[in-house]
Design a protein around this motif. Structure first.
Motif, PDB file in Angstrom:
ATOM      1  N   ARG A  26       3.689 -31.443   1.978  1.00  0.00           N
ATOM      2  CA  ARG A  26       3.882 -30.990   3.364  1.00  0.00           C
ATOM      3  C   ARG A  26       2.747 -30.062   3.767  1.00  0.00           C
ATOM      4  O   ARG A  26       2.272 -29.269   2.970  1.00  0.00           O
ATOM      5  N   ARG A  27       2.333 -30.145   5.039  1.00  0.00           N
ATOM      6  CA  ARG A  27       1.278 -29.247   5.499  1.00  0.00           C
ATOM      7  C   ARG A  27       1.840 -27.951   6.050  1.00  0.00           C
ATOM      8  O   ARG A  27       1.224 -26.908   5.926  1.00  0.00           O
ATOM      9  N   SER A  28       3.011 -28.019   6.668  1.00  0.00           N
ATOM     10  CA  SER A  28       3.597 -26.801   7.227  1.00  0.00           C
ATOM     11  C   SER A  28       4.270 -25.986   6.123  1.00  0.00           C
ATOM     12  O   SER A  28       5.074 -26.527   5.356  1.00  0.00           O
ATOM     13  N   ALA A  31       8.214 -26.191   6.153  1.00  0.00           N
ATOM     14  CA  ALA A  31       8.773 -27.435   5.616  1.00  0.00           C
ATOM     15  C   ALA A  31       8.651 -27.459   4.098  1.00  0.00           C
ATOM     16  O   ALA A  31       9.601 -27.841   3.391  1.00  0.00           O
ATOM     17  N   GLY A  81       3.753 -20.369  10.307  1.00  0.00           N
ATOM     18  CA  GLY A  81       4.708 -21.462  10.227  1.00  0.00           C
ATOM     19  C   GLY A  81       4.172 -22.814  10.638  1.00  0.00           C
ATOM     20  O   GLY A  81       4.602 -23.841  10.147  1.00  0.00           O
ATOM     21  N   HIS A  82       3.206 -22.832  11.556  1.00  0.00           N
ATOM     22  CA  HIS A  82       2.682 -24.119  12.014  1.00  0.00           C
ATOM     23  C   HIS A  82       1.561 -24.575  11.083  1.00  0.00           C
ATOM     24  O   HIS A  82       0.806 -23.764  10.547  1.00  0.00           O
ATOM     25  N   ALA A  83       1.451 -25.897  10.907  1.00  0.00           N
ATOM     26  CA  ALA A  83       0.378 -26.420  10.061  1.00  0.00           C
ATOM     27  C   ALA A  83      -0.958 -26.118  10.730  1.00  0.00           C
ATOM     28  O   ALA A  83      -1.111 -26.246  11.941  1.00  0.00           O
ATOM     29  N   SER A  84      -1.931 -25.689   9.931  1.00  0.00           N
ATOM     30  CA  SER A  84      -3.222 -25.316  10.512  1.00  0.00           C
ATOM     31  C   SER A  84      -3.962 -26.580  10.951  1.00  0.00           C
ATOM     32  O   SER A  84      -3.688 -27.684  10.483  1.00  0.00           O
ATOM     33  N   ASP A  85      -4.910 -26.397  11.893  1.00  0.00           N
ATOM     34  CA  ASP A  85      -5.647 -27.551  12.412  1.00  0.00           C
ATOM     35  C   ASP A  85      -6.483 -28.191  11.314  1.00  0.00           C
ATOM     36  O   ASP A  85      -6.517 -29.408  11.166  1.00  0.00           O
ATOM     37  N   THR A  87      -6.975 -29.136   7.584  1.00  0.00           N
ATOM     38  CA  THR A  87      -6.047 -29.311   6.474  1.00  0.00           C
ATOM     39  C   THR A  87      -6.393 -28.344   5.356  1.00  0.00           C
ATOM     40  O   THR A  87      -7.566 -28.038   5.133  1.00  0.00           O
TER      41      THR A  87
ATOM     42  N   ASN B  25      -3.772 -23.021   0.761  1.00  0.00           N
ATOM     43  CA  ASN B  25      -2.929 -22.010   1.391  1.00  0.00           C
ATOM     44  C   ASN B  25      -2.303 -21.146   0.296  1.00  0.00           C
ATOM     45  O   ASN B  25      -1.591 -21.649  -0.575  1.00  0.00           O
TER      46      ASN B  25
END
Lengths: 171, 97
Positions: A26-28, A31, A81-85, A87, B25
């Protein structure tokens, strides 16, 4: 072991692995954290099925409850919380290296799985008594009392360290 | 069931290792470390059925250390965020030399 037991053991194990794969991809961050909570719940179910009811309860309370809430709290606090632009998954060579490491470890697992050598001598399975918590508590407060007390010092150091690191500089 | 539990534990650990290696991340890498600790806990519980209750006692210690590590690590992430305005590990190269 009945068919019912075996089926559910495999079911929870497979759900745990699928959730873990979803968690890593998941990227976010939110999630990902929720998929990780799902994995931890399945692990708690596996603990209960392996007669470690107390560990299962602690798993739900401490891991899925406390630790993951702290993670989500930090994600919300920092507004991540939001997926970054762009990756955040590394590309090319590093991904290949990670895949190779994974393949190597998986190959190791399968070699051990298929190893038909003489099985290690296994001590007789200990008959578990009906009490759940006192089985864990008795050794914890007798043989491992020193380690238990040292753990409290570790927690104190962690609390002080977390407060010192996270507080704003007062100028 | 012990063999199967050890197999699940190994696969979860591998997924955690791949996550640590492929993500940038910092928070997700932290959660991957938690996944690896969970995989080891599964091994401990499975083997405690063979070798006595000490495995379950050790799981309690592992959870305590994981909680302490999460608290300190997230505090470090917060102070990194104050400095860089994000938690991308590419920015954290002060000690690279």
């Amino acid at each position: 072991m009945g068919l019912f037991y075996t089926f559910h053991f495999y079911l929870f194990g497979v759900i745990a692995i699928i959730s873990a794969v979803a968690f890593v991809t998941r990227r976010s961050p939110v999630a990902a954290a929720l998929w990780l909570v799902n994995t931890m719940f399945c692990l708690a179910a596996l603990y209960v099925m392996m007669d470690a009811q107390f560990i299962g309860a602690i798993q739900v309370l401490v891991y899925a409850g406390a630790i993951m809430v702290v993670f989500l709290f930090v994600v919300m606090l920092l507004n991540l919380g939001h997926a970054s632009d762009v990756t955040d998954i590394v590309g090319g060579k590093t991904k290949l290296a990670a895949g190779l490491v994974g393949l190597l470890l998986l190959a190791e697992v399968f070699v051990l799985w298929k190893d038909d050598g003489a099985p290690a001598p296994v001590p007789a399975q200990q008959e578990l008594e009906p009490g759940v918590i006192d089985q864990v508590a008795a050794p914890l407060f007798r043989e491992y009392l020193l380690a238990f007390e040292i753990t409290s010092v570790l927690l104190l150091a962690a609390i002080v360290g977390a407060v010192v690191l996270a507080k704003r500089r007062v100028t | 069931m012990i063999q199967e539990a050890l197999f699940f534990s190994a696969v979860l650990f591998i997924i955690g290792v791949i996550g640590v290696l492929t993500r940038r991340n910092a928070i997700i890498i932290f959660m991957c470390v938690e996944l690896m600790l969970n995989a080891v806990n599964l091994s401990f519980v499975a083997l405690s059925r063979l070798y006595g209750i000490a495995g379950q006692v050790f799981v309690i210690f592992v959870m305590t250390v994981a909680a302490a590590e999460a608290a300190v690590g997230l505090a470090i992430i917060i102070s990194i965020f104050r400095h860089h305005e994000n938690v991308d590990l590419r920015n954290i190269n002060l000690m690279r030399g």
